[in-house]
Write an enzyme that holds these catalytic residues in place. Structure first.
Site, PDB file in Angstrom:
ATOM      1  N   THR A  10      25.377  41.489  20.298  1.00 51.62           N
ATOM      2  CA  THR A  10      25.664  39.198  20.056  1.00 51.62           C
ATOM      3  C   THR A  10      26.876  39.794  21.391  1.00 51.62           C
ATOM      4  O   THR A  10      26.979  38.496  21.753  1.00 51.62           O
ATOM      5  CB  THR A  10      27.194  39.553  18.668  1.00 51.62           C
ATOM      6  N   ARG A  37      31.573  42.060  11.118  1.00 46.35           N
ATOM      7  CA  ARG A  37      31.260  40.302  11.337  1.00 46.35           C
ATOM      8  C   ARG A  37      29.500  39.508  10.926  1.00 46.35           C
ATOM      9  O   ARG A  37      29.227  38.348  11.123  1.00 46.35           O
ATOM     10  CB  ARG A  37      32.080  39.933  12.489  1.00 46.35           C
ATOM     11  N   CYS A 148      32.061  48.049  35.939  1.00 49.03           N
ATOM     12  CA  CYS A 148      31.024  47.164  37.096  1.00 49.03           C
ATOM     13  C   CYS A 148      31.567  46.915  38.777  1.00 49.03           C
ATOM     14  O   CYS A 148      30.757  46.825  39.702  1.00 49.03           O
ATOM     15  CB  CYS A 148      31.099  45.858  35.763  1.00 49.03           C
ATOM     16  N   GLN A 175      37.786  39.778  40.705  1.00 49.08           N
ATOM     17  CA  GLN A 175      36.690  39.673  39.072  1.00 49.08           C
ATOM     18  C   GLN A 175      36.796  38.549  38.240  1.00 49.08           C
ATOM     19  O   GLN A 175      37.060  38.183  37.995  1.00 49.08           O
ATOM     20  CB  GLN A 175      37.049  41.210  38.999  1.00 49.08           C
ATOM     21  N   GLU A 201      42.125  48.979  35.915  1.00 52.10           N
ATOM     22  CA  GLU A 201      40.717  49.275  35.885  1.00 52.10           C
ATOM     23  C   GLU A 201      41.142  49.358  37.212  1.00 52.10           C
ATOM     24  O   GLU A 201      39.759  50.012  38.401  1.00 52.10           O
ATOM     25  CB  GLU A 201      40.594  47.812  36.497  1.00 52.10           C
ATOM     26  N   LYS A 204      40.307  52.962  36.887  1.00 53.74           N
ATOM     27  CA  LYS A 204      38.322  53.387  36.849  1.00 53.74           C
ATOM     28  C   LYS A 204      38.067  53.293  38.302  1.00 53.74           C
ATOM     29  O   LYS A 204      37.229  54.505  38.241  1.00 53.74           O
ATOM     30  CB  LYS A 204      37.663  52.884  35.952  1.00 53.74           C
ATOM     31  N   ARG A 234      41.844  38.567  38.419  1.00 55.85           N
ATOM     32  CA  ARG A 234      41.237  38.379  37.503  1.00 55.85           C
ATOM     33  C   ARG A 234      40.908  36.969  38.364  1.00 55.85           C
ATOM     34  O   ARG A 234      41.935  36.512  38.400  1.00 55.85           O
ATOM     35  CB  ARG A 234      40.776  38.113  36.375  1.00 55.85           C
ATOM     36  N   HIS A 241      31.506  39.640  40.889  1.00 55.88           N
ATOM     37  CA  HIS A 241      32.714  40.701  41.317  1.00 55.88           C
ATOM     38  C   HIS A 241      32.340  40.130  42.932  1.00 55.88           C
ATOM     39  O   HIS A 241      31.505  40.576  43.892  1.00 55.88           O
ATOM     40  CB  HIS A 241      32.893  41.735  40.871  1.00 55.88           C
ATOM     41  N   ASN A 328      27.838  40.933  37.624  1.00 58.36           N
ATOM     42  CA  ASN A 328      29.051  42.312  37.209  1.00 58.36           C
ATOM     43  C   ASN A 328      27.877  42.238  35.575  1.00 58.36           C
ATOM     44  O   ASN A 328      27.978  43.562  34.790  1.00 58.36           O
ATOM     45  CB  ASN A 328      30.475  41.758  36.804  1.00 58.36           C
TER      46      ASN A 328
END
Ligand code: NAP
Length: 349
Positions: A10, A37, A148, A175, A201, A204, A234, A241, A328
Protein backbone atom coordinates in the site's frame (compact mmCIF):
# COMPACT_ATOMS: atom_id res chain seq x y z
CA UNK A 1 4.22 -16.84 -15.58
CA UNK A 2 5.80 -16.53 -12.13
CA UNK A 3 3.35 -15.64 -9.34
CA UNK A 4 4.58 -12.75 -7.22
CA UNK A 5 3.49 -10.95 -4.08
CA UNK A 6 4.24 -7.49 -2.68
CA UNK A 7 4.98 -6.82 1.02
CA UNK A 8 4.29 -3.18 1.91
CA UNK A 9 1.97 -3.07 -1.12
CA UNK A 10 0.00 0.00 0.00
CA UNK A 11 3.03 2.34 0.39
CA UNK A 12 4.85 4.63 -2.04
CA UNK A 13 7.21 1.95 -3.30
CA UNK A 14 4.48 -0.73 -3.11
CA UNK A 15 2.36 1.30 -5.53
CA UNK A 16 5.28 1.58 -7.95
CA UNK A 17 5.65 -2.21 -7.78
CA UNK A 18 2.01 -2.54 -8.77
CA UNK A 19 2.42 -0.10 -11.65
CA UNK A 20 5.58 -1.84 -12.94
CA UNK A 21 4.26 -5.39 -12.52
CA UNK A 22 0.85 -4.78 -14.06
CA UNK A 23 1.02 -6.33 -17.54
CA UNK A 24 4.57 -7.63 -16.90
CA UNK A 25 5.27 -10.46 -19.40
CA UNK A 26 6.84 -12.82 -16.81
CA UNK A 27 5.32 -11.89 -13.42
CA UNK A 28 1.72 -11.94 -12.21
CA UNK A 29 0.65 -10.30 -8.94
CA UNK A 30 -1.32 -12.81 -6.87
CA UNK A 31 -0.73 -11.59 -3.29
CA UNK A 32 -0.58 -8.21 -1.56
CA UNK A 33 0.38 -7.70 2.08
CA UNK A 34 0.65 -4.69 4.40
CA UNK A 35 0.13 -3.84 8.08
CA UNK A 36 -2.81 -4.88 10.24
CA UNK A 37 -4.32 -1.44 9.43
CA UNK A 38 -4.85 -2.65 5.86
CA UNK A 39 -5.18 -6.44 6.24
CA UNK A 40 -8.64 -7.80 5.44
CA UNK A 41 -9.56 -4.83 3.22
CA UNK A 42 -9.54 -4.87 -0.58
CA UNK A 43 -6.46 -3.18 -2.03
CA UNK A 44 -8.64 -0.37 -3.35
CA UNK A 45 -10.11 0.35 0.10
CA UNK A 46 -6.80 -0.01 1.92
CA UNK A 47 -4.73 2.31 -0.31
CA UNK A 48 -4.39 6.06 -0.71
CA UNK A 49 -3.29 5.87 -4.37
CA UNK A 50 -0.86 8.63 -5.28
CA UNK A 51 0.43 7.79 -8.77
CA UNK A 52 -0.68 9.75 -11.87
CA UNK A 53 -1.74 6.57 -13.66
CA UNK A 54 -4.89 5.08 -12.12
CA UNK A 55 -4.83 1.94 -9.97
CA UNK A 56 -4.82 -1.15 -12.22
CA UNK A 57 -8.18 -2.98 -12.27
CA UNK A 58 -6.36 -6.30 -11.72
CA UNK A 59 -5.37 -5.45 -8.12
CA UNK A 60 -8.40 -3.49 -6.86
CA UNK A 61 -10.25 -6.50 -5.48
CA UNK A 62 -7.29 -8.44 -4.07
CA UNK A 63 -7.73 -8.70 -0.30
CA UNK A 64 -4.65 -7.41 1.52
CA UNK A 65 -3.16 -9.98 3.88
CA UNK A 66 -1.16 -9.74 7.09
CA UNK A 67 2.62 -9.76 6.54
CA UNK A 68 3.37 -13.23 7.88
CA UNK A 69 4.52 -16.39 6.08
CA UNK A 70 1.39 -18.16 7.42
CA UNK A 71 -0.91 -15.63 5.72
CA UNK A 72 0.99 -15.83 2.40
CA UNK A 73 -0.47 -17.93 -0.38
CA UNK A 74 1.66 -20.96 -1.31
CA UNK A 75 1.55 -20.38 -5.04
CA UNK A 76 3.77 -17.29 -4.80
CA UNK A 77 7.44 -17.67 -5.81
CA UNK A 78 8.88 -14.16 -5.54
CA UNK A 79 8.01 -11.60 -2.86
CA UNK A 80 8.89 -7.97 -3.50
CA UNK A 81 9.47 -6.21 -0.21
CA UNK A 82 8.98 -2.50 0.47
CA UNK A 83 8.58 -2.81 4.21
CA UNK A 84 9.90 -0.36 6.81
CA UNK A 85 13.44 -1.37 7.76
CA UNK A 86 12.81 -2.50 11.36
CA UNK A 87 9.95 -4.74 10.36
CA UNK A 88 11.82 -6.03 7.29
CA UNK A 89 14.72 -7.10 9.55
CA UNK A 90 12.30 -9.31 11.46
CA UNK A 91 10.13 -10.82 8.72
CA UNK A 92 12.27 -11.00 5.57
CA UNK A 93 14.40 -13.87 7.02
CA UNK A 94 11.17 -15.68 7.96
CA UNK A 95 9.83 -15.38 4.40
CA UNK A 96 13.21 -16.37 2.91
CA UNK A 97 12.88 -19.83 4.41
CA UNK A 98 10.46 -20.62 1.59
CA UNK A 99 10.28 -17.68 -0.79
CA UNK A 100 12.59 -15.60 -2.95
CA UNK A 101 12.59 -12.13 -1.37
CA UNK A 102 13.61 -9.19 -3.59
CA UNK A 103 13.93 -6.39 -1.06
CA UNK A 104 14.13 -2.62 -1.12
CA UNK A 105 14.55 -2.31 2.60
CA UNK A 106 17.97 -1.53 4.03
CA UNK A 107 17.76 -4.14 6.81
CA UNK A 108 19.78 -6.91 5.11
CA UNK A 109 21.78 -4.98 2.48
CA UNK A 110 25.12 -4.98 4.29
CA UNK A 111 24.87 -8.51 5.70
CA UNK A 112 27.92 -10.34 4.24
CA UNK A 113 26.01 -13.29 2.71
CA UNK A 114 23.20 -11.16 1.25
CA UNK A 115 23.66 -10.00 -2.35
CA UNK A 116 23.30 -6.25 -2.81
CA UNK A 117 22.76 -6.02 -6.55
CA UNK A 118 22.39 -3.59 -9.43
CA UNK A 119 22.19 -5.92 -12.45
CA UNK A 120 24.28 -3.62 -14.67
CA UNK A 121 26.94 -3.22 -11.98
CA UNK A 122 27.52 -6.49 -10.11
CA UNK A 123 25.31 -9.33 -11.39
CA UNK A 124 27.98 -11.81 -10.19
CA UNK A 125 26.91 -11.02 -6.59
CA UNK A 126 23.89 -13.29 -7.20
CA UNK A 127 26.33 -16.20 -6.76
CA UNK A 128 26.22 -15.35 -3.04
CA UNK A 129 22.74 -16.91 -2.99
CA UNK A 130 24.32 -20.35 -2.81
CA UNK A 131 26.49 -19.25 0.14
CA UNK A 132 23.44 -17.73 1.87
CA UNK A 133 21.30 -20.84 1.46
CA UNK A 134 24.14 -23.03 2.71
CA UNK A 135 24.80 -20.78 5.73
CA UNK A 136 21.17 -20.55 6.73
CA UNK A 137 19.50 -23.71 5.46
CA UNK A 138 16.82 -21.72 3.63
CA UNK A 139 14.89 -22.97 0.59
CA UNK A 140 14.40 -19.38 -0.53
CA UNK A 141 16.79 -16.45 -0.31
CA UNK A 142 17.05 -12.66 0.05
CA UNK A 143 18.44 -10.38 -2.64
CA UNK A 144 18.52 -6.64 -1.98
CA UNK A 145 18.84 -3.52 -4.05
CA UNK A 146 20.62 -0.43 -2.75
CA UNK A 147 19.25 2.79 -1.38
CA UNK A 148 17.67 5.13 -3.96
CA UNK A 149 20.51 7.69 -4.05
CA UNK A 150 23.18 4.98 -4.09
CA UNK A 151 21.70 3.26 -7.16
CA UNK A 152 21.81 6.41 -9.28
CA UNK A 153 25.33 7.30 -8.11
CA UNK A 154 26.74 3.78 -8.56
CA UNK A 155 25.30 3.37 -12.07
CA UNK A 156 27.24 6.48 -13.12
CA UNK A 157 30.42 5.51 -11.23
CA UNK A 158 30.59 1.93 -12.56
CA UNK A 159 31.87 2.82 -16.08
CA UNK A 160 34.33 5.30 -14.53
CA UNK A 161 35.50 2.74 -11.99
CA UNK A 162 36.11 0.15 -14.72
CA UNK A 163 37.97 2.54 -17.05
CA UNK A 164 40.08 4.59 -14.61
CA UNK A 165 41.41 4.58 -11.05
CA UNK A 166 39.12 6.50 -8.66
CA UNK A 167 40.79 8.02 -5.58
CA UNK A 168 37.87 9.90 -4.00
CA UNK A 169 34.22 10.73 -4.56
CA UNK A 170 32.22 13.54 -2.94
CA UNK A 171 28.45 13.65 -3.45
CA UNK A 172 25.84 16.15 -2.35
CA UNK A 173 22.21 15.09 -2.84
CA UNK A 174 18.91 16.96 -3.31
CA UNK A 175 16.37 14.24 -2.59
CA UNK A 176 12.67 14.10 -3.39
CA UNK A 177 9.91 13.96 -0.77
CA UNK A 178 8.57 10.61 -2.02
CA UNK A 179 11.85 9.06 -0.86
CA UNK A 180 10.62 9.39 2.71
CA UNK A 181 7.41 7.39 2.13
CA UNK A 182 3.81 8.56 2.12
CA UNK A 183 3.80 9.91 5.67
CA UNK A 184 7.49 10.76 5.66
CA UNK A 185 7.89 14.55 5.56
CA UNK A 186 5.10 16.90 6.69
CA UNK A 187 4.21 19.54 4.06
CA UNK A 188 4.77 22.29 6.65
CA UNK A 189 8.37 21.13 6.98
CA UNK A 190 9.29 20.87 3.30
CA UNK A 191 7.39 23.58 1.38
CA UNK A 192 9.63 26.66 0.98
CA UNK A 193 12.44 24.76 2.63
CA UNK A 194 15.46 22.43 2.42
CA UNK A 195 16.10 19.92 5.20
CA UNK A 196 19.84 19.25 5.57
CA UNK A 197 19.54 15.82 7.16
CA UNK A 198 18.13 12.42 6.11
CA UNK A 199 18.57 9.77 8.80
CA UNK A 200 21.26 7.15 7.95
CA UNK A 201 21.28 8.18 4.28
CA UNK A 202 24.90 9.34 4.19
CA UNK A 203 26.11 6.15 5.88
CA UNK A 204 24.11 4.05 3.39
CA UNK A 205 25.62 5.85 0.38
CA UNK A 206 29.13 5.61 1.79
CA UNK A 207 28.98 1.87 2.54
CA UNK A 208 26.65 0.45 -0.12
CA UNK A 209 28.53 2.03 -3.05
CA UNK A 210 31.78 0.37 -1.98
CA UNK A 211 30.08 -3.03 -1.54
CA UNK A 212 28.49 -2.74 -5.02
CA UNK A 213 31.76 -1.86 -6.73
CA UNK A 214 33.72 -4.32 -4.59
CA UNK A 215 35.38 -7.53 -5.66
CA UNK A 216 33.51 -10.83 -5.22
CA UNK A 217 35.82 -13.86 -5.03
CA UNK A 218 33.04 -16.47 -5.02
CA UNK A 219 32.79 -16.47 -1.21
CA UNK A 220 32.83 -12.87 -0.01
CA UNK A 221 32.88 -9.30 -1.22
CA UNK A 222 35.86 -7.00 -0.60
CA UNK A 223 34.90 -3.33 -0.71
CA UNK A 224 36.13 -1.08 -3.52
CA UNK A 225 39.20 0.84 -2.41
CA UNK A 226 38.36 4.53 -2.75
CA UNK A 227 36.89 6.93 -0.22
CA UNK A 228 33.46 8.47 -0.54
CA UNK A 229 31.87 11.33 1.36
CA UNK A 230 28.12 12.06 1.08
CA UNK A 231 26.02 14.99 2.26
CA UNK A 232 22.26 14.34 1.92
CA UNK A 233 19.42 16.88 1.80
CA UNK A 234 15.65 16.77 1.33
CA UNK A 235 14.14 19.29 -1.12
CA UNK A 236 10.58 20.13 -2.18
CA UNK A 237 10.50 17.91 -5.28
CA UNK A 238 7.90 15.12 -5.45
CA UNK A 239 9.88 12.47 -7.37
CA UNK A 240 13.48 12.31 -8.63
CA UNK A 241 16.73 12.65 -6.72
CA UNK A 242 19.39 15.09 -7.96
CA UNK A 243 23.05 14.61 -6.99
CA UNK A 244 26.14 16.80 -7.50
CA UNK A 245 29.11 14.44 -7.83
CA UNK A 246 32.86 15.25 -7.60
CA UNK A 247 35.34 12.54 -8.63
CA UNK A 248 39.11 12.54 -8.13
CA UNK A 249 41.06 10.15 -10.39
CA UNK A 250 44.72 9.15 -10.06
CA UNK A 251 45.52 11.01 -13.29
CA UNK A 252 43.85 13.54 -15.52
CA UNK A 253 41.50 12.13 -18.19
CA UNK A 254 39.86 14.04 -21.06
CA UNK A 255 36.30 15.15 -20.24
CA UNK A 256 34.98 14.07 -23.66
CA UNK A 257 36.35 10.58 -23.09
CA UNK A 258 34.72 10.44 -19.63
CA UNK A 259 31.36 11.40 -21.17
CA UNK A 260 31.75 8.72 -23.86
CA UNK A 261 32.64 6.14 -21.22
CA UNK A 262 29.43 6.90 -19.34
CA UNK A 263 27.16 6.98 -22.38
CA UNK A 264 28.61 3.77 -23.88
CA UNK A 265 28.02 1.87 -20.63
CA UNK A 266 25.84 -1.24 -20.89
CA UNK A 267 25.56 -4.27 -18.67
CA UNK A 268 24.09 -7.76 -18.48
CA UNK A 269 20.41 -6.62 -18.50
CA UNK A 270 20.99 -4.88 -21.84
CA UNK A 271 22.84 -7.92 -23.20
CA UNK A 272 20.04 -10.27 -22.10
CA UNK A 273 17.31 -7.85 -23.20
CA UNK A 274 15.57 -7.98 -19.83
CA UNK A 275 12.08 -6.47 -19.99
CA UNK A 276 12.69 -3.53 -17.60
CA UNK A 277 16.26 -2.81 -18.71
CA UNK A 278 16.80 0.70 -20.06
CA UNK A 279 18.51 0.88 -23.46
CA UNK A 280 21.27 2.99 -21.89
CA UNK A 281 21.53 2.94 -18.08
CA UNK A 282 23.30 6.33 -18.16
CA UNK A 283 22.20 9.11 -20.53
CA UNK A 284 24.63 12.01 -20.88
CA UNK A 285 23.11 15.39 -21.79
CA UNK A 286 24.98 18.37 -23.26
CA UNK A 287 22.47 21.14 -22.44
CA UNK A 288 23.84 23.41 -19.72
CA UNK A 289 20.58 23.37 -17.73
CA UNK A 290 20.08 19.59 -17.55
CA UNK A 291 19.40 17.24 -15.86
CA UNK A 292 16.33 18.45 -13.97
CA UNK A 293 14.03 16.19 -11.92
CA UNK A 294 10.81 17.23 -13.67
CA UNK A 295 12.27 16.79 -17.15
CA UNK A 296 14.60 13.83 -16.68
CA UNK A 297 13.28 11.53 -13.92
CA UNK A 298 11.09 9.69 -16.48
CA UNK A 299 14.01 8.82 -18.81
CA UNK A 300 13.47 5.35 -20.31
CA UNK A 301 10.42 4.70 -18.10
CA UNK A 302 12.29 5.98 -15.04
CA UNK A 303 14.97 3.27 -15.37
CA UNK A 304 17.81 5.39 -16.81
CA UNK A 305 19.91 7.89 -14.88
CA UNK A 306 20.51 11.22 -16.61
CA UNK A 307 23.88 12.95 -16.26
CA UNK A 308 24.78 16.49 -17.30
CA UNK A 309 27.29 19.29 -16.73
CA UNK A 310 30.26 16.91 -16.92
CA UNK A 311 33.20 19.28 -16.48
CA UNK A 312 36.65 19.70 -15.01
CA UNK A 313 36.89 20.40 -11.29
CA UNK A 314 39.55 22.97 -10.49
CA UNK A 315 39.73 22.54 -6.71
CA UNK A 316 41.23 19.04 -6.70
CA UNK A 317 43.92 17.50 -8.93
CA UNK A 318 42.82 15.14 -11.76
CA UNK A 319 39.16 15.76 -11.00
CA UNK A 320 35.83 16.23 -12.73
CA UNK A 321 32.28 16.88 -11.59
CA UNK A 322 28.76 16.29 -12.86
CA UNK A 323 25.09 16.38 -11.90
CA UNK A 324 22.74 13.40 -12.10
CA UNK A 325 19.01 12.77 -11.77
CA UNK A 326 17.46 9.37 -11.08
CA UNK A 327 13.86 8.39 -10.34
CA UNK A 328 13.92 7.38 -6.68
CA UNK A 329 10.84 5.16 -6.53
CA UNK A 330 11.41 3.53 -9.97
CA UNK A 331 15.16 3.05 -10.70
CA UNK A 332 15.90 3.77 -7.04
CA UNK A 333 13.40 1.32 -5.56
CA UNK A 334 10.63 -0.77 -7.19
CA UNK A 335 12.17 -0.85 -10.69
CA UNK A 336 15.49 -1.93 -9.18
CA UNK A 337 13.89 -4.90 -7.41
CA UNK A 338 11.92 -5.85 -10.51
CA UNK A 339 15.11 -5.82 -12.63
CA UNK A 340 16.84 -7.96 -9.98
CA UNK A 341 13.91 -10.39 -10.14
CA UNK A 342 14.06 -10.51 -13.95
CA UNK A 343 17.72 -11.49 -13.71
CA UNK A 344 16.95 -14.09 -11.02
CA UNK A 345 14.15 -15.45 -13.23
CA UNK A 346 16.56 -15.71 -16.15
CA UNK A 347 19.31 -17.38 -14.07
CA UNK A 348 17.48 -19.54 -11.50
CA UNK A 349 13.77 -20.19 -12.31
P1 NAP B 1 5.62 3.87 2.97
O1 NAP B 1 4.99 4.68 1.89
O2 NAP B 1 5.57 4.42 4.35
O3 NAP B 1 4.96 2.41 2.95
C1 NAP B 1 5.22 1.45 3.95
C2 NAP B 1 4.49 0.15 3.65
O4 NAP B 1 4.82 -0.80 4.66
C3 NAP B 1 2.98 0.27 3.66
O5 NAP B 1 2.44 -0.66 2.75
C4 NAP B 1 2.61 -0.12 5.08
O6 NAP B 1 1.29 -0.70 5.21
C5 NAP B 1 3.62 -1.22 5.34
N1 NAP B 1 3.88 -1.38 6.77
C6 NAP B 1 4.22 -0.42 7.68
N2 NAP B 1 4.36 -0.96 8.92
C7 NAP B 1 4.10 -2.28 8.78
C8 NAP B 1 4.05 -3.38 9.69
N3 NAP B 1 4.34 -3.23 10.98
N4 NAP B 1 3.72 -4.60 9.21
C9 NAP B 1 3.45 -4.79 7.88
N5 NAP B 1 3.48 -3.79 6.97
C10 NAP B 1 3.79 -2.56 7.42
O7 NAP B 1 7.18 3.62 2.68
P2 NAP B 1 7.95 3.50 1.26
O8 NAP B 1 8.48 4.82 0.83
O9 NAP B 1 7.10 2.73 0.32
O10 NAP B 1 9.26 2.69 1.68
C11 NAP B 1 9.20 1.30 1.95
C12 NAP B 1 10.61 0.73 2.10
O11 NAP B 1 11.33 0.95 0.90
C13 NAP B 1 11.42 1.37 3.24
O12 NAP B 1 12.24 0.39 3.83
C14 NAP B 1 12.26 2.40 2.49
O13 NAP B 1 13.44 2.72 3.19
C15 NAP B 1 12.55 1.65 1.19
N6 NAP B 1 12.87 2.53 0.06
C16 NAP B 1 12.08 3.57 -0.26
C17 NAP B 1 12.43 4.39 -1.36
C18 NAP B 1 11.61 5.56 -1.79
O14 NAP B 1 12.06 6.29 -2.69
N7 NAP B 1 10.42 5.80 -1.21
C19 NAP B 1 13.56 4.09 -2.10
C20 NAP B 1 14.35 2.99 -1.76
C21 NAP B 1 13.99 2.23 -0.67
P3 NAP B 1 0.00 0.15 5.73
O15 NAP B 1 -0.43 1.01 4.57
O16 NAP B 1 -0.95 -0.91 6.07
O17 NAP B 1 0.48 0.97 6.89
Amino acid sequence: MVNVGILGATGMVGQRFIQLLDKHPDFEITALAASSRSAGKTYEDATTWYLDESMPESVKDIVVSETTPEAMSNDVEILFSSLPTDFAAKVEPQFAQDYIVASNASAMRMVPDVPLVIPEVNPEALDLIEVQQKNRGWNGFIVTNPNCSTIALTLTLKPIYDAYKINKVYVSTMQAISGAGYNGVPSMAIVDNVIPYIGNEEEKMETETLKLLGNFDGKEIKDADFSLSASCHRVGVVDGHTEAVFVELDKEEPIDEIKQTMSNFKGLPQELGLYSAPKNPVIVKEESDRPQPRLDRGADNGMAVTVGRVRKDNAMDNSFKYVLVGHNTIRGAAGASVLNAELINEKFL
